[in-house]
Scaffold this active site. Sequence first.
Site, short mmCIF file in Angstrom:
data_model
loop_
_atom_site.label_atom_id
_atom_site.label_comp_id
_atom_site.label_asym_id
_atom_site.label_seq_id
_atom_site.Cartn_x
_atom_site.Cartn_y
_atom_site.Cartn_z
N TYR A 1 -2.79 -10.93 16.07
CA TYR A 1 -2.72 -9.87 15.07
C TYR A 1 -3.92 -8.93 15.18
O TYR A 1 -3.77 -7.70 15.25
CB TYR A 1 -2.66 -10.48 13.67
N TRP B 1 -8.06 -8.31 2.95
CA TRP B 1 -7.60 -9.15 1.85
C TRP B 1 -6.82 -8.34 0.80
O TRP B 1 -7.07 -8.43 -0.40
CB TRP B 1 -8.80 -9.85 1.19
N VAL C 1 0.84 -1.20 0.00
CA VAL C 1 0.00 0.00 0.00
C VAL C 1 0.87 1.25 0.00
O VAL C 1 0.60 2.22 -0.72
CB VAL C 1 -0.96 0.02 1.21
#
Length: 292
Positions: A125, A150, A13
Amino acid sequence: MKRILLLGVTGQVGQELQHTLAAVGDVICVGRDQVNFEQPDSIHQIIEELHPQLVINSAAYTAVDKAESEPDAAIAVNGTAPGMLAIAAEQVGAGLIHISTDYVFDGRRSSPYQEIDATNPLGAYGRSKLAGEEAIRAACPLHLILRTAWVYGARGHGNFVKTMLRLGAEREEIRVVADQIGSPTWSRHLAEAIADVAPHLSAETAGTYHYTNSGVASWYDFAVAIFEEARSLGFPLKVDRVVPITTAEYPTPASRPAFSVLSLQKTTDLLGTHPPHWRQGLRQMLVDLRSI
């Protein structure tokens, strides 16, 4: 034009954000060599030095299964560091945009999760990411937490699409979990959404939002689509059978939500546009991957 501090620049990202944010402001990219999230004391120093108007955090500990055996590392990066970012941003009057995850939910619903729904992470997590959310809310009112799910991309570290392409070139049969449902999200679409939402951050719009590509799929559905699209684009593939299996047949150290589809209405209302379908993002990512 705002001075924007971008953290997590080497991830899938972060690499996309370097491009999408260029039209929004003066982007200062900071990597692990300058700020180590496992040693978060350096965070205050970099923010005081650069004095940004907006901080965007795309850095994260994302090894879901590994987090079960090293929860302290996950908490340091995903919980403690974002909290310190929020404190430092508030001290210089900056806004903060932070990426979070569908794993803050337990996946026991059968309809899309809204931002106000109760969280209940199943593993280390998810707990670490939830801790980061809570620390940000407590320290920096001018924040936007963007949960996603995802995520995959042509750049950055490995992801499900790249793993399937590698396995598909090596094996004739691949077994993929079919009872976990979510929304595959192309990293570039996510980065474009962050660039679109950044100018809207204000006291009125601050809060928690969801962004994924639209549409839903199981991991099995996603894998089938990957091979269909990749084959049409000429990727070398050996696979000819994708076999659906249950989560119980593919045990992992970390439990994963069985249903983690996120409601997109709040973000759609803010931006005035609906996210593209995941299949569109998949094909565009594969075209992008071919050009690298």
